[in-house]
Design a protein around this motif. Structure first.
Motif, PDB file in Angstrom:
ATOM      1  N   ALA A 142       0.840  -1.205   0.000  1.00 35.57           N
ATOM      2  CA  ALA A 142       0.000   0.000   0.000  1.00 35.57           C
ATOM      3  C   ALA A 142       0.871   1.250   0.000  1.00 35.57           C
ATOM      4  O   ALA A 142       0.599   2.206  -0.730  1.00 35.57           O
ATOM      5  CB  ALA A 142      -0.941  -0.008   1.201  1.00 35.57           C
ATOM      6  N   ARG A 143       1.934   1.246   0.797  1.00 39.19           N
ATOM      7  CA  ARG A 143       2.855   2.400   0.807  1.00 39.19           C
ATOM      8  C   ARG A 143       3.510   2.591  -0.552  1.00 39.19           C
ATOM      9  O   ARG A 143       3.650   3.721  -1.027  1.00 39.19           O
ATOM     10  CB  ARG A 143       3.919   2.234   1.889  1.00 39.19           C
ATOM     11  N   ARG A 144       3.896   1.503  -1.207  1.00 37.85           N
ATOM     12  CA  ARG A 144       4.487   1.609  -2.547  1.00 37.85           C
ATOM     13  C   ARG A 144       3.474   2.154  -3.543  1.00 37.85           C
ATOM     14  O   ARG A 144       3.824   2.954  -4.423  1.00 37.85           O
ATOM     15  CB  ARG A 144       5.022   0.244  -3.003  1.00 37.85           C
ATOM     16  N   LYS A 145       2.206   1.735  -3.440  1.00 35.95           N
ATOM     17  CA  LYS A 145       1.165   2.212  -4.354  1.00 35.95           C
ATOM     18  C   LYS A 145       0.955   3.720  -4.159  1.00 35.95           C
ATOM     19  O   LYS A 145       0.820   4.467  -5.129  1.00 35.95           O
ATOM     20  CB  LYS A 145      -0.132   1.432  -4.105  1.00 35.95           C
ATOM     21  N   VAL A 146       0.942   4.164  -2.917  1.00 37.77           N
ATOM     22  CA  VAL A 146       0.760   5.588  -2.618  1.00 37.77           C
ATOM     23  C   VAL A 146       1.920   6.398  -3.181  1.00 37.77           C
ATOM     24  O   VAL A 146       1.716   7.435  -3.821  1.00 37.77           O
ATOM     25  CB  VAL A 146       0.586   5.811  -1.096  1.00 37.77           C
ATOM     26  N   ARG A 147       3.148   5.927  -2.987  1.00 40.28           N
ATOM     27  CA  ARG A 147       4.305   6.669  -3.506  1.00 40.28           C
ATOM     28  C   ARG A 147       4.305   6.689  -5.031  1.00 40.28           C
ATOM     29  O   ARG A 147       4.639   7.709  -5.646  1.00 40.28           O
ATOM     30  CB  ARG A 147       5.617   6.080  -2.973  1.00 40.28           C
ATOM     31  N   VAL A 163       2.508  15.870  -1.852  1.00 38.59           N
ATOM     32  CA  VAL A 163       2.948  14.806  -0.944  1.00 38.59           C
ATOM     33  C   VAL A 163       1.713  14.013  -0.542  1.00 38.59           C
ATOM     34  O   VAL A 163       0.702  14.595  -0.123  1.00 38.59           O
ATOM     35  CB  VAL A 163       3.640  15.370   0.321  1.00 38.59           C
ATOM     36  N   LYS A 164       1.782  12.682  -0.695  1.00 37.25           N
ATOM     37  CA  LYS A 164       0.707  11.783  -0.271  1.00 37.25           C
ATOM     38  C   LYS A 164       1.225  10.916   0.866  1.00 37.25           C
ATOM     39  O   LYS A 164       2.416  10.623   0.942  1.00 37.25           O
ATOM     40  CB  LYS A 164       0.259  10.864  -1.418  1.00 37.25           C
ATOM     41  N   GLU A 165       0.313  10.486   1.744  1.00 36.40           N
ATOM     42  CA  GLU A 165       0.679   9.625   2.861  1.00 36.40           C
ATOM     43  C   GLU A 165      -0.419   8.595   3.067  1.00 36.40           C
ATOM     44  O   GLU A 165      -1.609   8.934   3.050  1.00 36.40           O
ATOM     45  CB  GLU A 165       0.845  10.482   4.118  1.00 36.40           C
ATOM     46  N   LEU A 166      -0.006   7.354   3.254  1.00 34.27           N
ATOM     47  CA  LEU A 166      -0.955   6.278   3.536  1.00 34.27           C
ATOM     48  C   LEU A 166      -1.691   6.556   4.828  1.00 34.27           C
ATOM     49  O   LEU A 166      -1.081   6.917   5.837  1.00 34.27           O
ATOM     50  CB  LEU A 166      -0.195   4.942   3.639  1.00 34.27           C
ATOM     51  N   ASP A 205      -8.695  -4.472  -1.418  1.00 39.18           N
ATOM     52  CA  ASP A 205      -8.430  -3.743  -2.664  1.00 39.18           C
ATOM     53  C   ASP A 205      -8.612  -2.236  -2.497  1.00 39.18           C
ATOM     54  O   ASP A 205      -8.770  -1.523  -3.472  1.00 39.18           O
ATOM     55  CB  ASP A 205      -9.325  -4.269  -3.790  1.00 39.18           C
ATOM     56  N   ARG A 206      -8.561  -1.757  -1.253  1.00 39.25           N
ATOM     57  CA  ARG A 206      -8.799  -0.332  -0.989  1.00 39.25           C
ATOM     58  C   ARG A 206      -7.647   0.290  -0.221  1.00 39.25           C
ATOM     59  O   ARG A 206      -7.018  -0.343   0.613  1.00 39.25           O
ATOM     60  CB  ARG A 206     -10.089  -0.145  -0.208  1.00 39.25           C
ATOM     61  N   ILE A 207      -7.422   1.577  -0.531  1.00 41.94           N
ATOM     62  CA  ILE A 207      -6.410   2.374   0.154  1.00 41.94           C
ATOM     63  C   ILE A 207      -7.003   3.753   0.412  1.00 41.94           C
ATOM     64  O   ILE A 207      -7.671   4.322  -0.453  1.00 41.94           O
ATOM     65  CB  ILE A 207      -5.118   2.514  -0.703  1.00 41.94           C
ATOM     66  N   ALA A 208      -6.746   4.291   1.611  1.00 45.69           N
ATOM     67  CA  ALA A 208      -7.109   5.666   1.938  1.00 45.69           C
ATOM     68  C   ALA A 208      -5.829   6.456   2.145  1.00 45.69           C
ATOM     69  O   ALA A 208      -4.878   5.963   2.774  1.00 45.69           O
ATOM     70  CB  ALA A 208      -7.971   5.720   3.196  1.00 45.69           C
ATOM     71  N   VAL A 209      -5.771   7.652   1.580  1.00 38.49           N
ATOM     72  CA  VAL A 209      -4.593   8.509   1.720  1.00 38.49           C
ATOM     73  C   VAL A 209      -5.021   9.898   2.176  1.00 38.49           C
ATOM     74  O   VAL A 209      -6.171  10.314   1.996  1.00 38.49           O
ATOM     75  CB  VAL A 209      -3.795   8.640   0.398  1.00 38.49           C
ATOM     76  N   GLY A 259      -6.235  17.310   1.629  1.00 35.69           N
ATOM     77  CA  GLY A 259      -7.371  16.456   1.344  1.00 35.69           C
ATOM     78  C   GLY A 259      -7.153  15.009   1.723  1.00 35.69           C
ATOM     79  O   GLY A 259      -6.105  14.609   2.241  1.00 35.69           O
ATOM     80  N   ASN A 260      -8.212  14.268   1.451  1.00 38.46           N
ATOM     81  CA  ASN A 260      -8.252  12.830   1.668  1.00 38.46           C
ATOM     82  C   ASN A 260      -8.793  12.185   0.412  1.00 38.46           C
ATOM     83  O   ASN A 260      -9.652  12.758  -0.263  1.00 38.46           O
ATOM     84  CB  ASN A 260      -9.180  12.492   2.839  1.00 38.46           C
ATOM     85  N   GLU A 261      -8.271  11.006   0.110  1.00 38.72           N
ATOM     86  CA  GLU A 261      -8.751  10.239  -1.033  1.00 38.72           C
ATOM     87  C   GLU A 261      -9.042   8.815  -0.581  1.00 38.72           C
ATOM     88  O   GLU A 261      -8.300   8.261   0.228  1.00 38.72           O
ATOM     89  CB  GLU A 261      -7.702  10.166  -2.140  1.00 38.72           C
ATOM     90  N   ASN A 262     -10.103   8.247  -1.145  1.00 35.29           N
ATOM     91  CA  ASN A 262     -10.413   6.835  -0.985  1.00 35.29           C
ATOM     92  C   ASN A 262     -10.287   6.194  -2.352  1.00 35.29           C
ATOM     93  O   ASN A 262     -10.885   6.672  -3.324  1.00 35.29           O
ATOM     94  CB  ASN A 262     -11.831   6.648  -0.441  1.00 35.29           C
TER      95      ASN A 262
END
Length: 160
Positions: A20-25, A79-82, A88-92, A110-113
């Motif tokens: 998940a951290r790799r996907k966010v980066r 800059v995004k952060e997990l 199959d879901r990630i919130a940042v 902001g926040n993203e789902n």
């Protein structure tokens, strides 16, 4: 718009904390290119978005949206952060700095789902964003345009 070579975007769900951290980066890095066509390839062809008050469906509309965004939001640095992950879901959470054509600076928070298909493409993106006017002296993101350097602090380290 062409597909990527394999039609897959690793890491794939189900996500671990590491993947998940790799996907966010990877998402942060892509958005910091400010290349709408490249960014749009991370989404399914029929991806559904809600961005602020705008709803979009499909890569073509996503690319058009991003083209408009980056014409308006100049010198954009993100800059995004997990925040959370599961299946199959990630919130940042994220922050980005930019200025308008008149030179006024903003920090947008902001926040993203996110929800991904089995190939690691984002099928749904829901974003809530607020803009805060800041002075040029209040800016925190000073790296050269493009990818954030690995040694640049993240949101938590910056107190955001």
């Amino acid at each position: 718009m062409p597909e990527n070579d394999t039609g897959r975007r690793p890491p794939l769900p189900p996500f671990t904390e590491e993947t998940a951290r790799r996907k966010v980066r990877a998402a942060e890095d892509a958005w910091n290119t400010r290349d709408p066509q490249r960014v749009a390839l991370a989404y399914t062809p029929d991806s559904r978005w809600r961005n602020r008050s705008e709803s979009l469906t499909g890569r073509e509309r996503i690319a058009a949206f991003l083209t408009r965004k980056w014409r308006r939001e100049l010198d954009y640095r993100l800059v995004k952060e997990l925040w959370a992950y599961g299946g199959d879901r990630i919130a940042v959470r994220f922050a980005y700095e930019w200025h308008d054509g008149a030179g006024r600076w903003y920090r947008s928070y902001g926040n993203e789902n996110w929800e991904f298909d089995r190939n690691g493409l984002m099928a749904h993106r829901h974003a809530s964003i607020d803009d805060l006017p800041i002075s040029a002296e209040e800016r925190l993101f000073h790296w050269p345009l493009g990818r954030r350097p690995d040694d640049h602090p993240g949101l938590t380290e910056l107190g955001l």
